[in-house]
Design an enzyme around this catalytic site. Structure first.
Site, PDB file in Angstrom:
ATOM      1  N   ALA A   3      18.513 -13.779 -86.286  1.00  0.00           N
ATOM      2  CA  ALA A   3      18.807 -12.469 -86.866  1.00  0.00           C
ATOM      3  C   ALA A   3      17.950 -11.358 -86.266  1.00  0.00           C
ATOM      4  O   ALA A   3      18.406 -10.223 -86.145  1.00  0.00           O
ATOM      5  CB  ALA A   3      18.629 -12.511 -88.381  1.00  0.00           C
ATOM      6  N   THR A   4      16.716 -11.658 -85.892  1.00  0.00           N
ATOM      7  CA  THR A   4      15.865 -10.610 -85.310  1.00  0.00           C
ATOM      8  C   THR A   4      16.476 -10.069 -84.023  1.00  0.00           C
ATOM      9  O   THR A   4      16.582  -8.853 -83.833  1.00  0.00           O
ATOM     10  CB  THR A   4      14.448 -11.144 -85.044  1.00  0.00           C
ATOM     11  OG1 THR A   4      13.820 -11.449 -86.297  1.00  0.00           O
ATOM     12  CG2 THR A   4      13.606 -10.096 -84.320  1.00  0.00           C
ATOM     13  N   ASN A  36      14.984 -10.617 -98.656  1.00  0.00           N
ATOM     14  CA  ASN A  36      14.276 -11.862 -98.373  1.00  0.00           C
ATOM     15  C   ASN A  36      13.084 -12.115 -99.279  1.00  0.00           C
ATOM     16  O   ASN A  36      12.616 -13.239 -99.402  1.00  0.00           O
ATOM     17  CB  ASN A  36      13.810 -11.887 -96.914  1.00  0.00           C
ATOM     18  CG  ASN A  36      12.954 -10.689 -96.566  1.00  0.00           C
ATOM     19  OD1 ASN A  36      13.413  -9.555 -96.625  1.00  0.00           O
ATOM     20  ND2 ASN A  36      11.703 -10.924 -96.200  1.00  0.00           N
ATOM     21  N   GLN A  95      19.616 -13.972 -95.140  1.00  0.00           N
ATOM     22  CA  GLN A  95      19.431 -14.724 -96.388  1.00  0.00           C
ATOM     23  C   GLN A  95      20.729 -14.985 -97.133  1.00  0.00           C
ATOM     24  O   GLN A  95      20.765 -15.825 -98.030  1.00  0.00           O
ATOM     25  CB  GLN A  95      18.465 -13.972 -97.313  1.00  0.00           C
ATOM     26  CG  GLN A  95      17.052 -13.842 -96.794  1.00  0.00           C
ATOM     27  CD  GLN A  95      16.312 -15.168 -96.733  1.00  0.00           C
ATOM     28  OE1 GLN A  95      16.742 -16.170 -97.292  1.00  0.00           O
ATOM     29  NE2 GLN A  95      15.183 -15.171 -96.039  1.00  0.00           N
ATOM     30  N   SER A 131      21.069 -15.879 -89.105  1.00  0.00           N
ATOM     31  CA  SER A 131      20.027 -16.753 -88.564  1.00  0.00           C
ATOM     32  C   SER A 131      20.259 -18.173 -89.053  1.00  0.00           C
ATOM     33  O   SER A 131      20.480 -18.402 -90.250  1.00  0.00           O
ATOM     34  CB  SER A 131      18.649 -16.258 -89.026  1.00  0.00           C
ATOM     35  OG  SER A 131      17.634 -16.722 -88.164  1.00  0.00           O
ATOM     36  N   THR A 190      21.671 -18.819 -70.397  1.00  0.00           N
ATOM     37  CA  THR A 190      22.354 -20.086 -70.633  1.00  0.00           C
ATOM     38  C   THR A 190      22.506 -20.334 -72.121  1.00  0.00           C
ATOM     39  O   THR A 190      21.531 -20.240 -72.881  1.00  0.00           O
ATOM     40  CB  THR A 190      21.562 -21.242 -69.999  1.00  0.00           C
ATOM     41  OG1 THR A 190      21.429 -20.996 -68.593  1.00  0.00           O
ATOM     42  CG2 THR A 190      22.257 -22.566 -70.225  1.00  0.00           C
ATOM     43  N   CYS A 193       7.073 -13.253 -91.859  1.00  0.00           N
ATOM     44  CA  CYS A 193       6.715 -12.408 -90.715  1.00  0.00           C
ATOM     45  C   CYS A 193       5.574 -11.454 -91.037  1.00  0.00           C
ATOM     46  O   CYS A 193       4.979 -10.866 -90.145  1.00  0.00           O
ATOM     47  CB  CYS A 193       7.933 -11.598 -90.266  1.00  0.00           C
ATOM     48  SG  CYS A 193       9.314 -12.626 -89.741  1.00  0.00           S
TER      49      CYS A 193
END
Length: 383
Positions: free
Chosen positions: A71-72, A152, A180, A199, A241, A326
């Site tokens: 997600a970031t 979150n 979330q 994510s 890739t 984080c």
């Protein structure tokens, strides 16, 4: 046995997912970009099937979904990738909220250095941003609204589907960080949201994989500019890739959540009810609107207790956090709780409990509350 109550930070990879990932790491190890042999063909097919499945869960077409590292990265592509379009059209007003994840707030800070006007809405103690609050701030030059799906730290659900319905006929795009909420409340994400970040490691998939849904508006695609260069993969928006094992693992985890969703929700809610009932015996404040929360996240502050000290006290019983993984290492008051207008004391002492239903059966809730109450009484005695 220590019980893990920090699943909003990350989850254990589901064994069924791990089995699939290992297969695509060791047996089917081909590169999806290799077109001259069967290993590459099979890898490409597996990626396409994963793309179709995940897009289908979001009521979108497979060509509207790209794979990212999580997600970031998806947030950065969505927010920073839209900036050149805003600059070229002189539309530099962006609306978001004060309770977003840093993975949204920090890219917005970068936009501010480029001359964008960032307007952050404070939701108040409920932790829920109203659609009306967004509507009141819309302007002719509003390029984007970015609002998370599920907070979150508090678990409060934001009205993103309703907001999408309002914005669909305007030139303002809507981005939703659904790290979330995806898997748990996916129906909301079937609304006409322009960009959705997902994510994998929040739903039992491996770390390092996610998606960005980039939904078309009729025949028009969202005018994103790539942040990286070096290959034509993923519509040239995310070169490199493709990590086939991780992508297939993400699809498998999403499939499991979709199949077992009703059971997951009811068990998570049942544990929450038991936990809230027991915790109510202590001097505690539940943070956020408890009528609009996801069932597996609970944020609370204990009266007269330092959260960090309490975590140390409970470390042999449960693994918990003060908030986002984080930012929790910084020991600063939660920007989410402060963004809700709560006091510094509450913001500094917020505790987040989050769980996967089938991993909390061994927790003795009464023992947990007893430990907290005893610690609380001692803190009060020495105050």
């Amino acid at each position: 046995m220590i019980v893990y109550l920090d699943s909003a930070a990350t989850t254990r990879v589901d064994p069924r997912v791990a089995e699939v990932v290992l297969h695509w790491m060791t047996t089917e190890f081909g590169n999806a970009g290799s077109r001259t042999h069967d290993w590459g063909t099979r890898a490409k097919r597996a990626v396409q099937e994963a793309r179709e499945q995940l897009a289908g869960q979001l009521n979108a077409g497979p060509s509207e979904l790209i794979f990212t590292s999580g997600a970031t990265e998806s947030n950065n592509i969505a927010l920073l990738g839209l900036a050149p379009h805003g600059e070229s059209r002189d539309r530099r007003h962006v609306i978001s909220s004060a309770i977003e994840h840093k993975a949204v707030l920090e890219p917005l800070e970068q936009l501010a250095t480029r001359g964008f006007e960032i307007e952050l809405i404070s939701p108040g103690p409920s932790g829920r941003v109203s659609v009306e609050a967004v509507r009141e701030r819309l302007r002719d030059d509003t390029l984007l609204v970015s609002l998370m799906h599920v907070n979150n730290e508090t678990g409060v659900i934001q009205p993103v589907a309703e907001l999408a319905d309002h914005l669909r006929d305007t030139p303002t795009y809507l981005h939703v960080d659904a790290a979330q909420g995806f898997g748990k409340l996916t129906d909301d994400l079937k609304a006409p949201i322009d960009m959705i970040s997902v994510s994998g490691h929040k739903i039992g998939a491996p770390k390092g994989v996610g998606t960005l849904l980039i939904r078309r508006r009729g025949r028009d695609t969202i005018p994103l500019t790539p942040l990286m260069y070096g290959g034509g993969q993923e519509r040239k928006l995310r070169p490199g890739t493709l990590p086939v094992p991780l992508i297939v693992g993400l699809a498998k985890a999403a499939e499991i959540f979709e199949t077992e969703h009703e059971q997951w929700w009811s068990r998570a809610a049942a544990f929450r009810a038991r936990l809230v009932d027991a915790l109510s015996k202590a001097k505690v404040h539940f943070n956020g609107d408890q009528d609009h929360v996801i069932p597996h996240i609970l944020n609370l502050s204990f009266e007269g207790v330092d959260a960090e000290a309490l975590i140390v006290q409970l470390k042999e019983l449960v693994a918990v956090s003060t908030g986002s993984a984080c930012t929790s290492a910084s020991y600063t008051p939660s920007h989410v709780l402060r963004g809700m207008g709560l006091s510094d004391e509450v913001a500094h002492n917020g505790l987040r409990l989050s769980w996967v239903p089938n991993q909390v059966e061994d927790l003795d809730v009464d023992e947990l509350v007893g430990e907290i109450s005893e610690f609380q009484a001692g803190a009060s005695y020495f105050a």
